[in-house]
Scaffold this motif. Structure first.
Motif, PDB file in Angstrom:
ATOM      1  N   SER A 206      41.455   7.649  19.089  1.00  0.00           N
ATOM      2  CA  SER A 206      42.055   7.862  20.538  1.00  0.00           C
ATOM      3  C   SER A 206      41.365   8.477  21.284  1.00  0.00           C
ATOM      4  N   ASN A 207      40.508   9.670  20.790  1.00  0.00           N
ATOM      5  CA  ASN A 207      39.757  10.594  21.631  1.00  0.00           C
ATOM      6  C   ASN A 207      38.541   9.812  22.394  1.00  0.00           C
ATOM      7  N   TRP A 208      37.960   9.168  21.343  1.00  0.00           N
ATOM      8  CA  TRP A 208      36.577   8.281  21.717  1.00  0.00           C
ATOM      9  C   TRP A 208      36.855   7.467  22.517  1.00  0.00           C
ATOM     10  N   ILE A 209      37.783   6.429  22.240  1.00  0.00           N
ATOM     11  CA  ILE A 209      38.286   5.449  23.131  1.00  0.00           C
ATOM     12  C   ILE A 209      38.770   5.970  24.630  1.00  0.00           C
ATOM     13  N   GLY A 210      39.287   6.860  24.509  1.00  0.00           N
ATOM     14  CA  GLY A 210      39.668   7.328  26.015  1.00  0.00           C
ATOM     15  C   GLY A 210      38.672   7.744  26.802  1.00  0.00           C
ATOM     16  N   LEU A 233      44.342  -0.971  26.509  1.00  0.00           N
ATOM     17  CA  LEU A 233      45.805  -0.641  26.528  1.00  0.00           C
ATOM     18  C   LEU A 233      46.402  -0.728  25.287  1.00  0.00           C
ATOM     19  N   ASP A 234      45.966  -1.746  24.416  1.00  0.00           N
ATOM     20  CA  ASP A 234      46.713  -2.118  23.274  1.00  0.00           C
ATOM     21  C   ASP A 234      46.485  -1.172  22.202  1.00  0.00           C
ATOM     22  N   THR A 235      45.314  -0.326  22.428  1.00  0.00           N
ATOM     23  CA  THR A 235      44.902   0.965  21.394  1.00  0.00           C
ATOM     24  C   THR A 235      45.679   1.922  21.619  1.00  0.00           C
ATOM     25  N   GLN A 236      46.241   2.213  22.714  1.00  0.00           N
ATOM     26  CA  GLN A 236      47.074   3.175  23.262  1.00  0.00           C
ATOM     27  C   GLN A 236      48.355   3.271  22.423  1.00  0.00           C
ATOM     28  N   HIS A 237      48.915   2.330  21.729  1.00  0.00           N
ATOM     29  CA  HIS A 237      49.879   2.221  20.880  1.00  0.00           C
ATOM     30  C   HIS A 237      49.729   2.713  19.381  1.00  0.00           C
ATOM     31  N   GLY A 238      48.387   3.236  19.144  1.00  0.00           N
ATOM     32  CA  GLY A 238      48.314   3.630  17.925  1.00  0.00           C
ATOM     33  C   GLY A 238      48.012   2.775  16.610  1.00  0.00           C
ATOM     34  N   GLN A 239      47.521   1.368  16.969  1.00  0.00           N
ATOM     35  CA  GLN A 239      47.656   0.500  16.002  1.00  0.00           C
ATOM     36  C   GLN A 239      46.603  -0.803  16.465  1.00  0.00           C
ATOM     37  N   LEU A 240      45.899  -1.300  15.535  1.00  0.00           N
ATOM     38  CA  LEU A 240      44.862  -2.319  16.208  1.00  0.00           C
ATOM     39  C   LEU A 240      45.791  -3.605  16.135  1.00  0.00           C
ATOM     40  N   GLN A 506      43.820  12.691  18.323  1.00  0.00           N
ATOM     41  CA  GLN A 506      45.066  13.799  18.770  1.00  0.00           C
ATOM     42  C   GLN A 506      46.169  12.980  19.303  1.00  0.00           C
ATOM     43  N   ARG A 507      46.117  11.444  19.656  1.00  0.00           N
ATOM     44  CA  ARG A 507      47.275  11.009  19.797  1.00  0.00           C
ATOM     45  C   ARG A 507      48.421  10.794  18.782  1.00  0.00           C
ATOM     46  N   ILE A 508      47.998  11.168  17.523  1.00  0.00           N
ATOM     47  CA  ILE A 508      48.934  10.976  16.488  1.00  0.00           C
ATOM     48  C   ILE A 508      49.698  12.312  16.321  1.00  0.00           C
ATOM     49  N   LYS A 509      50.722  12.326  16.738  1.00  0.00           N
ATOM     50  CA  LYS A 509      51.559  13.641  16.477  1.00  0.00           C
ATOM     51  C   LYS A 509      52.778  13.306  15.477  1.00  0.00           C
ATOM     52  N   GLN A 510      52.884  13.938  14.633  1.00  0.00           N
ATOM     53  CA  GLN A 510      53.653  13.701  13.335  1.00  0.00           C
ATOM     54  C   GLN A 510      54.199  15.168  12.526  1.00  0.00           C
ATOM     55  N   ALA A 511      55.296  14.791  12.156  1.00  0.00           N
ATOM     56  CA  ALA A 511      55.990  16.218  11.561  1.00  0.00           C
ATOM     57  C   ALA A 511      55.101  16.258  10.050  1.00  0.00           C
TER      58      ALA A 511
END
Length: 533
Positions: A206-210, A233-240, A506-511
């Motif tokens: 996500s960081n590099w793609i942004g 835009l599709d990559t912003q959902h966190g999955q190919l 950094q787009r991956i936020k998880q418990a």
């Protein structure tokens, strides 16, 4: 932070300065040969789809009856060509421009061109589409054959080499697969498999793609092709997604190699170990493809490459987002100045000159390896079941091997991992790095800044999209970790550092995660200090 701002300001200054340089026309090509004076001028041509391509022609000094090969140069993503030999980013700073300029001064025709959607060229960026960007290389060679006098030629046409880093490297593999006039290529810190580079194991960087979107569609305002915009835009959902793969799958050397259409040129590949965008693995796979096609290939491993903005840092005096250094030391002995080595290699391939010093098949800075086979994983270690607890830092070190003598390792480990979790963690992502725990300090050091994402659910989807694998056999999955080069002193321990977060994703936020992991890892050869001398 100040150095990054200055870098962007310098880039803008040289882009704007280049815009005011006048366009002149080439001299008419004739059957007679004359003495040519050294000069440079601006020109344009039109691709088959009507896109106007802008470029700068560097005419060498040639005496009557003397011929010269052609060297093509192009730029990294978001940048533009070497429009002037001095007052341009490539003309005074970046190493590929320095090589191109030196080649011009030493009897090469040089063309530095703006890729479509960049600089003064028209069109939309399609991220090295073989039917667009790769065809543009062919268009430039066609123009050269029609308009430049005293070109060196062989049975295929003009004897041509090509050099460029990053975005300018990926297009070389594709153009060489399509046109045999490209006789020698130097792709630097680029991709072999762009899909896996941008979304390893199905998880987008996500960081590099942004950042690439920022410099591609904002710096070069609104130049993304609609299909590329949608893929972003599709990559912003966190999955190919399948649509993203379908768009990009032919934009990579791996596609052509899988179709028995490997690059036809000899290649000198330079790849960086700290490159978290296009890891050293990409250079290895490209070299193996070209070698299997029975072309000559050399692979040089440097410590640099793409550095994630504001996260990784380059050495003092180097460009902030990317660097390759000035020299390498092969096998702990032979030193090579990179720019001189590249030019000497072009002289051998395009001017039939003899190399003053032989170049090994594989040269990794300060490493004893010298052949591609030296990188192969050979020794298996079992990873016993380990509990990942939801601690504050949530970093688990998994020991693999403790050094009994000074050793080094170069290559990409193969990791087979099984992760058992409660239902709420089934979509959790682990970030796995190869690390060394120091006996002296007890601290961990991640090798070459690299980390690989591992999410069992997304890995299954990734394999389905890329390979058409519909059934997952067992609960263990195998991934290739990023290539690393590391040294261990006596008593140091090589292992895996496993985390639940990463500065590169950094787009991956998880418990915090609770899981049992187990499996095995296959490491490349461990070289003793004595054996490597």
């Amino acid at each position: 932070m100040r150095s990054y701002v200055l870098w962007l300001c310098f880039s803008l200054m040289f882009v704007l300065q280049g815009c005011v340089h006048a366009t002149t026309q080439p001299i008419s090509i004739t059957a007679k040969t004359i003495e040519l004076k050294q000069r440079y001028y601006q020109a344009k041509t039109t691709a088959q789809d009507g896109t106007v391509l802008a470029f700068t022609v560097y005419q060498p000094h040639l005496i009557s009856s003397q011929t010269a090969p052609l060297l093509l140069h192009t730029h990294g993503f978001g940048l533009s060509r070497m429009k002037r030999p001095e007052l341009s980013l490539y003309g005074f700073l970046l190493p590929t421009g320095q090589v191109a300029k030196t080649a011009w001064q030493n009897g090469y025709w040089v063309i530095s061109y703006d890729q479509r959607g960049h600089g003064d060229s028209q069109g939309k960026i399609r991220l090295t589409d073989p039917e667009k960007e790769a065809q543009d290389v062919i268009t430039i060679m066609n123009w050269a054959e029609k308009n430049l006098p005293q070109l060196a030629k062989n049975q295929h046409g003009v004897r041509t080499g090509m050099i460029g880093e990053s975005y300018a490297g990926g297009v070389q593999y594709l153009a060489s697969a399509l046109d045999p006039r490209l006789q020698a290529i130097v792709p630097i810190t680029t991709w072999y498999d762009i899909v896996h580079s941008l979304a390893p194991n199905g998880i987008p960087k996500s960081n590099w793609i942004g950042f690439l979107n920022l410099i591609g569609d904002w710096w070069n305002w609104n130049k993304f092709d609609p299909e590329l915009k949608q893929a972003y835009l599709d990559t912003q959902h966190g999955q190919l997604k399948q649509s993203t793969y379908d768009f990009l799958k032919t934009h990579q050397a791996s596609w052509f190699c899988s179709k028995n259409q490997a690059p036809q040129a000899d290649a000198l590949i330079i790849q960086g170990f700290r490159d978290v965008l296009f890891p050293f693995n990409e250079g290895v796979k490209a070299a193996q493809c070209i070698q299997q096609a029975q072309r000559e290939v050399h692979l040089i491993g440097v410590q640099g490459g793409h550095l994630q903005p504001f996260t990784q840092h380059s050495p003092l005096g180097s460009t902030p987002f990317w660097y390759i250094g000035k020299s390498v030391r092969c096998g702990n002995q032979q030193h090579y100045n990179l720019q001189k080595t590249i030019l000497a290699w072009f002289n051998q391939k395009l001017k039939d000159q003899t190399l003053s010093e032989s170049l090994p098949e594989l040269c990794v800075d300060q490493s004893p390896v010298n052949q591609l086979t030296d990188l192969k994983p050979v020794t298996t270690y079992i990873l016993n079941k380990i509990w990942i607890a939801p601690t504050k830092a949530q970093a688990v070190f998994v020991p693999i091997h403790t050094a009994q003598q000074s050793i080094s390792m170069t290559g990409a480990p193969l990791l087979t991992l099984s992760m058992q979790t409660a239902p709420e963690y089934t979509n959790a992502t682990l970030f796995i790095s190869v690390a060394v725990k120091s006996k002296a300090t007890g601290k961990y050091a991640i090798l070459n800044d690299q980390a690989a994402p591992f999410n069992p659910t997304k890995k299954i989807s990734f394999d389905q999209i890329r390979l058409g694998l519909n059934d997952q056999i067992g609960d263990a999955q195998t991934i290739e970790l990023p290539s690393v080069y590391g040294q261990l002193k006596v008593g140091d321990t090589l292992g895996l550092l496993i985390k639940s977060e990463s500065q590169y994703y950094q787009r991956i936020k998880q418990a915090k995660i609770e899981a049992w992991i187990s499996g095995q890892i296959v490491l490349p050869k461990l070289w003793s200090e004595a054996a490597s001398k």
